[in-house]
Structures are given as structure tokens and as C-alpha cells.
Design a protein around this motif. Structure first.
Motif, mmCIF file in Angstrom:
data_model
loop_
_atom_site.group_PDB
_atom_site.id
_atom_site.type_symbol
_atom_site.label_atom_id
_atom_site.label_comp_id
_atom_site.label_asym_id
_atom_site.label_seq_id
_atom_site.Cartn_x
_atom_site.Cartn_y
_atom_site.Cartn_z
ATOM 1 N N LYS A 147 0.805 -1.232 0.000
ATOM 2 C CA LYS A 147 0.000 0.000 0.000
ATOM 3 C C LYS A 147 0.835 1.279 0.000
ATOM 4 C CE LYS A 147 -3.574 -2.700 0.460
ATOM 5 N NZ LYS A 147 -4.522 -2.952 -0.644
ATOM 6 N N GLY A 148 1.900 1.315 -0.813
ATOM 7 C CA GLY A 148 2.700 2.537 -0.931
ATOM 8 C C GLY A 148 3.644 2.782 0.229
ATOM 9 N N LEU A 149 3.932 1.785 1.023
ATOM 10 C CA LEU A 149 4.836 1.930 2.164
ATOM 11 C C LEU A 149 6.230 2.353 1.682
ATOM 12 C CD1 LEU A 149 5.478 1.411 5.220
ATOM 13 C CD2 LEU A 149 6.060 -0.926 4.545
ATOM 14 N N VAL A 150 6.854 3.277 2.395
ATOM 15 C CA VAL A 150 8.209 3.731 2.087
ATOM 16 C C VAL A 150 9.188 3.000 3.004
ATOM 17 C CG1 VAL A 150 9.784 5.692 1.978
ATOM 18 C CG2 VAL A 150 7.379 5.981 1.339
ATOM 19 N N LEU A 151 10.081 2.230 2.410
ATOM 20 C CA LEU A 151 11.066 1.456 3.165
ATOM 21 C C LEU A 151 12.424 2.131 3.068
ATOM 22 C CD1 LEU A 151 10.127 -2.207 2.127
ATOM 23 C CD2 LEU A 151 9.599 -1.045 4.277
ATOM 24 N N ARG A 152 13.054 2.351 4.197
ATOM 25 C CA ARG A 152 14.407 2.881 4.214
ATOM 26 C C ARG A 152 15.364 1.762 3.789
ATOM 27 N NH1 ARG A 152 14.695 4.436 10.290
ATOM 28 N NH2 ARG A 152 13.728 2.364 10.283
ATOM 29 N N THR A 153 16.096 2.002 2.719
ATOM 30 C CA THR A 153 16.896 0.942 2.102
ATOM 31 C C THR A 153 18.351 1.374 2.017
ATOM 32 O OG1 THR A 153 14.977 0.358 0.750
ATOM 33 C CG2 THR A 153 17.101 -0.566 0.102
ATOM 34 N N ALA A 154 19.232 0.561 2.583
ATOM 35 C CA ALA A 154 20.674 0.816 2.518
ATOM 36 C C ALA A 154 21.242 0.161 1.268
ATOM 37 C CB ALA A 154 21.366 0.261 3.765
ATOM 38 N N VAL A 155 22.064 0.897 0.528
ATOM 39 C CA VAL A 155 22.684 0.388 -0.692
ATOM 40 C C VAL A 155 24.156 0.776 -0.696
ATOM 41 C CG1 VAL A 155 20.582 0.400 -2.077
ATOM 42 C CG2 VAL A 155 21.995 2.460 -1.973
ATOM 43 N N LEU A 156 24.906 0.043 -1.505
ATOM 44 C CA LEU A 156 26.341 0.284 -1.629
ATOM 45 C C LEU A 156 26.756 -0.078 -3.043
ATOM 46 C CD1 LEU A 156 28.977 1.063 -0.115
ATOM 47 C CD2 LEU A 156 29.277 -1.362 0.403
ATOM 48 N N ASN A 157 27.600 0.742 -3.635
ATOM 49 C CA ASN A 157 28.073 0.473 -4.987
ATOM 50 C C ASN A 157 28.998 -0.726 -4.959
ATOM 51 O OD1 ASN A 157 27.865 1.091 -7.636
ATOM 52 N ND2 ASN A 157 29.241 2.836 -7.614
ATOM 53 N N ALA A 158 28.530 -1.851 -5.473
ATOM 54 C CA ALA A 158 29.302 -3.085 -5.439
ATOM 55 C C ALA A 158 29.009 -3.876 -6.703
ATOM 56 C CB ALA A 158 28.967 -3.895 -4.185
ATOM 57 N N PHE A 159 29.512 -5.113 -6.732
ATOM 58 C CA PHE A 159 29.435 -5.916 -7.957
ATOM 59 C C PHE A 159 28.005 -6.234 -8.350
ATOM 60 C CE2 PHE A 159 29.679 -10.305 -9.841
ATOM 61 C CZ PHE A 159 30.074 -9.870 -11.086
ATOM 62 N N TYR A 160 27.192 -6.688 -7.421
ATOM 63 C CA TYR A 160 25.832 -7.094 -7.736
ATOM 64 C C TYR A 160 24.844 -5.932 -7.663
ATOM 65 C CZ TYR A 160 26.689 -12.130 -7.910
ATOM 66 O OH TYR A 160 27.106 -13.391 -8.280
ATOM 67 N N THR A 161 25.254 -4.808 -7.117
ATOM 68 C CA THR A 161 24.381 -3.630 -7.002
ATOM 69 C C THR A 161 25.188 -2.395 -7.364
ATOM 70 O OG1 THR A 161 23.241 -4.728 -5.164
ATOM 71 C CG2 THR A 161 22.800 -2.400 -5.503
ATOM 72 N N GLN A 162 24.666 -1.610 -8.304
ATOM 73 C CA GLN A 162 25.349 -0.387 -8.712
ATOM 74 C C GLN A 162 24.413 0.806 -8.530
ATOM 75 O OE1 GLN A 162 25.420 -2.996 -11.473
ATOM 76 N NE2 GLN A 162 27.046 -3.842 -10.192
ATOM 77 N N ILE A 163 24.960 1.889 -7.956
ATOM 78 C CA ILE A 163 24.217 3.141 -7.829
ATOM 79 C C ILE A 163 24.411 3.912 -9.124
ATOM 80 C CG2 ILE A 163 23.985 5.275 -6.527
ATOM 81 C CD1 ILE A 163 25.138 3.815 -4.103
ATOM 82 N N VAL A 164 23.344 4.113 -9.872
ATOM 83 C CA VAL A 164 23.446 4.759 -11.187
ATOM 84 C C VAL A 164 23.026 6.213 -11.158
ATOM 85 C CG1 VAL A 164 23.136 2.588 -12.419
ATOM 86 C CG2 VAL A 164 21.130 3.928 -11.799
ATOM 87 N N GLU A 165 22.403 6.661 -10.075
ATOM 88 C CA GLU A 165 21.988 8.065 -10.006
ATOM 89 C C GLU A 165 21.997 8.519 -8.549
ATOM 90 O OE1 GLU A 165 18.172 10.950 -11.154
ATOM 91 O OE2 GLU A 165 18.265 8.880 -11.891
#
Length: 637
Positions: free
Chosen positions: A198-216
Motif C-alpha cells: 500500500k505505498g509503504l516507504v522502506l528505508r533501504t541501505a545500498v552500496l556500490n558493489a558488484f551485484y548492485t550499482q548506484i546509477v543516479e
């Protein structure tokens, strides 16, 4: 349904459980539906005589429905009673008519120790669910049922919950109970009934790594992510209808315990409650399982040891004999001799019979027949071909046999020469790696790889941690790319990771890397969430479906194809040292031929000189002198 669920039954009014005939039947029906064997009546520590009597009447009425019960007071935690039913889910009945006493009892609903509990509340028909639960939070993963009478003896069961404490109350018609039909239950599963956030906003931690890339990013804050985990997270957002508020850890670490017992990196953000989820390639470990929870395993991996490829190309003088076995070489030699004999015999028989009349003789002896056969196996032609069909059949057999053998020999030889040969691995186990002592060991900084060694009961792994890991933890690379590059730049450097260097672009590193196939540690990759998160179950449910339908496999193949494109496959090369035997043979043959030519020329010259000298000598010694009178007169003067 979910395992180890604890069933609580709340009876709001004093006489609801004991005086209404349908209530015990509803409780007994739910007991059978949830396979509950232990039933407890939860009392708000009220030892009034009337309350005690009503509890006894409830126990009696429930026993008539084959539902034995016991009384548990709230001063003693209900979890103690639940522990008494190790192999069964306990059913708790609350007996109170005072709403003031009811509120503290409802606080158990938000207790994460009872996150898998099932609750039942008997509520007056005219009461409004929204008004009653105005200031009460029913967690998303909590099964809370409200029973209200409708149409006489029919009791409607309504499922209530909140996606988050700040969002409106959600309701779902669970089923009905009637005296004639009993209990009807929903046709959909738990997380089919609760499939949206229902549109819940989840605080999500990310890191630029091999399987996950921050593109913006915007002002240093991540806005958009990609990569395998990033695209998978987008699929979850679409299917569950939630939004993400991304954050980066200040230290850019995945997460490891510190000296004071806290955690750093993204694990620390979850442990401190600064984030709800962390989207990255987390390796499961016992230490991390105590701090956070892992969502369903996304990929099985092997943590392996990589070193710089040490190519060793030795001169092997038998390299060009290896395509054929010893027996095949003998058989080939025997075939050459047999074909040569057949050719010589057939040709000379033809000459005897006059079948080769008018043709210059091409065979003078058996030696010539064997020589011509050997030449055919070397793919050499002849200037003169015999006329006889028998000899030509021998010719065809000789060339056909030679072509087949040469094709097989050439194919195998080229494959051997173009295959890269590496040096024998300096070690094939962690024990040999420790005993070697000449290599440095590196791994991703503040990662789970240190747990493999630090918490291992193997003395070899403990020794590696004490001598190679603990003293150098501050100097570990911050990314896999940096670690692989160190393998190329630093002599005798070994890097341990589960990341495949082959997934990088061609030429990403200035050397060839090789793994030690005998050394690996199995593991699992997954995203993480806070401990006892109410959304863990629905995320596991959706990810399980993505696996079953092949969506995750297709997504992984898109980012990390298992086959390298044809244009990126390096062309094999044959090095000079690999053809040294051929060049040596060629050079030796050329030298021998030159020496023989000189010897033959010299021998011919010496032979000619000797013949002339011998002729001159014969002329001088044996040529007779003719008598003449003039010569005689000159002699006596």
C-alpha cells in the motif's frame, strides 16, 4: 501456514466464552483448523472469585468440545506457556470484560516474540473495527481475527492488520462459522491475502558493489540503483507496491563487528534501526544472523582463492608424438611397410608379365617401394604413375590411409599446442597454502570472509586468520576490482572472493587470473532486513515465486551471461617454445643435408681428382716409349 505459530484467543466480554453456546464451538473449530493441541486461558492477573469461577466454566465448556485448557496469568510471560508445547502451537484464551484490562493484554500483539501468533477477538456486532483499533497496531505479519455475530448463530471472522503503524487498518473476510456448516476458511494463502504494501516507504541501505550499482545520486544520496540486486529490488517494488528511500553507509562497508561489539556498514544501519532493508550481496554467516535477518537465498556461491596465472611453457620433445599412442604409431609403421611390400610385389609381377611395357621403370628395388610409400604418408606425389590397376589400388589405399591419419594427428596436435598450460598449482588446500608461506592473503575489507577463518574450529583456518588476516585487516582492498588488480600487481598475492573475474570486461586487469579449484568455501547470497521484520515473510514469498517462474535466473543471465560472446573469446596462440622440437628437427635436417651435400660434392671432387691422378700415374708408369734412330744418335753424341 507458517511454522511455530502461537494462537491467542481474546474473549472481550465476560460471558462471551462461557454463556454463549457458539463461542466454545468457534474456538474448537479454530483449534482443529490450526492443528493446535495446547489451549491456555490468558488472565489479566485478576484473582477475583467471580473471574476464577468464569474461567473454570470456560474450561468446562471447552472440554466438552474436546478442547482441554489451562490458565496462564500475564505476570508469567505467555512465552513460558508456549514453551510447554514444543511440538504444538498453543491456543491462548483471554477472559476479561474490562476494556481497561484489555489494553495491556493487547500489547502482546505488538511483541515481536509473538510475531507469528494468531489472535481471535470476540467483538460486539455493533462495534466498529476502525474505532476499536484506532490506537492499536496490528503488525503486518500478525494473524488477528475478529469474530462478530451475524444473522443469529452465524459468526463472521474478519482478518485485521496494518501495513505500518501510520497506515490505515486493513480488513479481509477470513470466513464464517455456522452451527450447520461449521468453519469455512479462505481459499487463498496468508501472503496471497496480504500481497501489497500500500505505498509503504522502506528505508533501504545500498552500496556500490558488484551485484548492485548506484546509477543516479542527488546531493550524495542514492536515487536509482541497477545491477542484479538492483533490478530484482525494482521487481519487488512493482509487485508489492512499495517505495524505497535509499541511503549509503558513511564508511562504505558491508558490515562487520567492531571492537566495542557494535556493527559498521550496512549491517550496522540495520542493527541500529537506521534502515529497514539492505540491498547488496551479503554472505550469510552465523555472526550476521545474530544481528539481522536474511531474506530468501538469491544465489549459491563458492568463495574461492585466486592467484595470478603463472604460465609455464617447457620444451617437451615428445609433444609431437603424443597425439598418437605407442600402439597407433607401431600400427602406422606396420601399415607403411605392408603397403610398400604390396606395391613393390605388384609392380615387379606386372613387369614380369609385361603389363608395364613401354613405361620407364619407377621401382628398381624394394627400397624404392618403401620410400614411395613413406612419401605418400607425407602427402608427397609421384612424377610417374604405374598403369596397372592393382598398383593404383595400392596407391589409393596409401593416400586414403595417410589423409585420415594426418587429419586426426593435426587436429589433436593443434588443440594441444593452442591450449594454455599453466604451472602446477603451488598449493591445493589451505593447509598447503599456510605451509607455503610465500603468498599474501587478501579479501574484501569488513566482509563476511573473515568470519570463515576467525570463527572456524579448524586450527589451520585459525592460524591463517592470526598470521595473514588479523595483522593486515586495515590494508584489505575496498572492492573486488581492487583486489583482483592487486593479484596482478603484487607478487605472490592471493585474493579470496566469490565474484567471478570473468564477468569483467575484456582487458579489465593487466594479467590473467586463475583460481585454485580445490580450495573453496560454499555460501549463500541474500539481501538483509532488520531482526524480526514484519515484512520478511512476504518478501520471502515473492522471491520464491520469482525463482519458480525463472525470473531471477533470466535476470542473472542478463547481467552475468554464462557464455562469453564470440567476439570476446581470445584467439589461441602458439608460442615459439612450443614448436621448438619441430624447429630443432628442421634445423638438424637442414644441417645434415648441407653437410651431406658438401661431403658428396667433396667426395665427388676427391673421386674425380683421384681418378685423374690415378690415370696420370698409369700413363707415366705403364705407357711404353717408342725407339727412333734420331733419338738414339742424340743419345750417343
Amino acid at each position: 501456514m507458517r511454522n511455530c505459530a502461537i494462537v491467542f484467543v481474546f474473549v472481550l466480554h465476560f460471558w462471551c466464552c462461557c454463556c454463549i453456546n457458539t463461542s466454545p464451538k468457534v474456538v474448537a473449530a479454530l483449534q482443529r483448523y490450526f492443528y493446535t493441541k495446547c489451549v491456555f486461558l490468558l488472565n489479566a492477573d485478576d484473582h477475583d472469585l467471580v473471574v476464577t469461577s468464569s474461567l473454570a466454566q470456560c474450561q468446562l465448556r471447552l472440554s466438552d468440545e474436546m478442547c482441554p485448557t489451562a490458565v496462564v496469568h500475564t505476570l508469567s510471560s505467555p512465552s513460558e506457556a508456549a514453551s510447554m508445547c514444543q511440538r504444538s502451537r498453543p491456543l491462548f484464551l483471554l477472559h476479561s470484560s474490562d476494556l481497561v484490562k484489555m489494553k495491556p493484554l493487547l500489547s502482546f500483539v505488538e511483541d515481536r516474540r509473538f510475531s507469528s501468533a494468531i489472535w481471535l477477538l470476540f467483538l460486539d456486532t455493533k462495534a466498529s473495527l476502525e474505532e476499536f483499533f484506532t490506537d492499536i497496531n496490528i503488525p503486518f505479519d500478525c494473524e488477528f481475527l475478529v469474530a462478530q455475530s451475524q444473522n443469529g448463530d452465524v459468526i463472521a471472522l474478519t482478518e485485521v492488520y496494518r501495513v505500518s503503524p501510520t497506515l490505515p487498518l486493513q480488513t479481509y473476510r477470513f470466513g464464517n462459522w455456522s452451527p450447520g456448516g461449521g468453519l469455512t476458511w479462505p481459499s487463498q494463502g496468508f501472503y496471497q491475502r496480504r500481497s501489497k504494501l500500500k505505498g509503504l516507504v522502506l528505508r533501504t541501505a545500498v552500496l556500490n558493489a558488484f551485484y548492485t550499482q548506484i546509477v543516479e545520486e542527488r546531493s550524495g544520496k542514492p536515487i536509482k540503483i541497477s545491477g542484479f540486486f538492483g533490478e530484482m529490488w525494482k521487481l519487488l517494488e512493482e509487485r508489492l507496491e512499495f517505495k524505497s528511500d535509499f541511503y549509503k553507509p558513511s564508511d562504505n562497508y558491508f558490515g562487520a563487528p567492531t571492537e566495542n561489539g557494535s556493527w559498521n556498514g550496512m549491517i550496522g544501519m540495520l542493527h541500529r534501526g537506521e534502515a529497514d532493508f539492505a540491498v547488496a550481496k551479503f554472505v550469510m554467516s552465523p555472526a550476521r544472523l545474530q544481528a539481522v535477518d536474511f531474506i530468501s537465498t538469491l544465489e549459491k556461491v563458492k568463495t574461492r582463492l585466486f592467484i595470478k596465472e603463472q604460465r609455464s611453457l617447457h620444451v617437451k620433445w615428445d609433444e609431437f608424438l603424443r597425439p598418437f599412442t605407442k600402439r597407433l604409431w607401431i600400427l602406422q609403421s606396420f601399415a607403411m611397410i605392408l603397403i610398400g611390400l604390396c606395391f613393390g610385389v605388384a609392380y615387379h609381377v606386372g613387369q614380369k608379365l609385361g603389363l608395364e611395357a613401354g613405361v620407364a621403370s619407377i621401382l628398381q628395388n624394394l627400397y624404392d617401394a618403401l620410400f614411395y610409400t613413406f612419401a605418400s604418408f607425407c602427402q608427397q606425389g609421384r612424377s610417374v604413375t604405374p598403369r596397372m590397376l592393382s598398383c593404383r589400388v595400392v596407391f589409393v589405399t596409401s593416400y586414403f590411409t595417410a589423409v585420415v591419419l594426418l587429419a586426426g594427428y593435426s587436429a589433436f596436435l593443434i588443440s594441444v599446442l593452442t591450449t594454455k598450460e599453466t604451472k602446477e598449482y603451488p598449493f591445493t588446500s589451505f593447509k598447503q597454502f599456510l605451509a607455503d608461506g610465500s603468498f599474501q592473503l587478501g579479501m574484501l575489507s569488513d566482509s563476511a570472509f573473515t568470519f570463515y577463518f576467525e570463527n572456524s574450529t579448524d586450527p589451520v583456518m585459525q592460524k591463517i586468520y592470526q598470521t595473514m588476516i588479523a595483522p593486515n585487516q586495515q590494508n584489505f582492498p575496498s572492492s573486488d576490482d581492487e583486489g583482483f588488480q592487486r593479484v596482478c600487481d603484487v607478487p605472490n598475492y592471493a585474493y579470496i572472493t566469490y565474484t567471478e573475474p570473468g564477468y569483467r570486461e575484456t582487458g579489465a586487469f593487466n594479467c590473467d587470473l586463475t583460481e585454485i579449484p580445490q580450495i573453496y568455501i560454499p555460501g549463500s547470497l541474500a539481501i538483509t532486513t532488520v531482526k524480526n521484520s514484519p515484512y520478511k515473510g512476504i518478501f520471502n514469498s515473492v522471491i520464491r515465486k520469482l525463482k519458480i517462474y525463472g525470473v531471477l535466473k533470466r535476470l542473472h543471465t542478463t547481467f552475468y551471461p554464462s557464455k562469453v560472446p564470440l567476439m570476446e573469446i581470445p584467439r589461441p596462440a602458439v608460442y615459439l617454445v612450443q614448436v621448438t622440437p619441430v624447429l630443432t628437427l628442421l634445423g638438424a635436417a637442414t644441417l645434415i643435408a648441407t653437410v651431406l651435400l658438401l661431403v658428396e660434392n667433396k667426395a665427388a671432387y676427391i673421386k674425380t681428382c683421384l681418378q685423374l691422378s690415378w690415370k696420370r700415374l698409369n700413363q707415366l708408369l705403364f705407357t711404353p716409349v717408342l725407339y727412333s734412330p734420331a733419338h738414339n744418335r742424340k743419345r750417343h753424341m
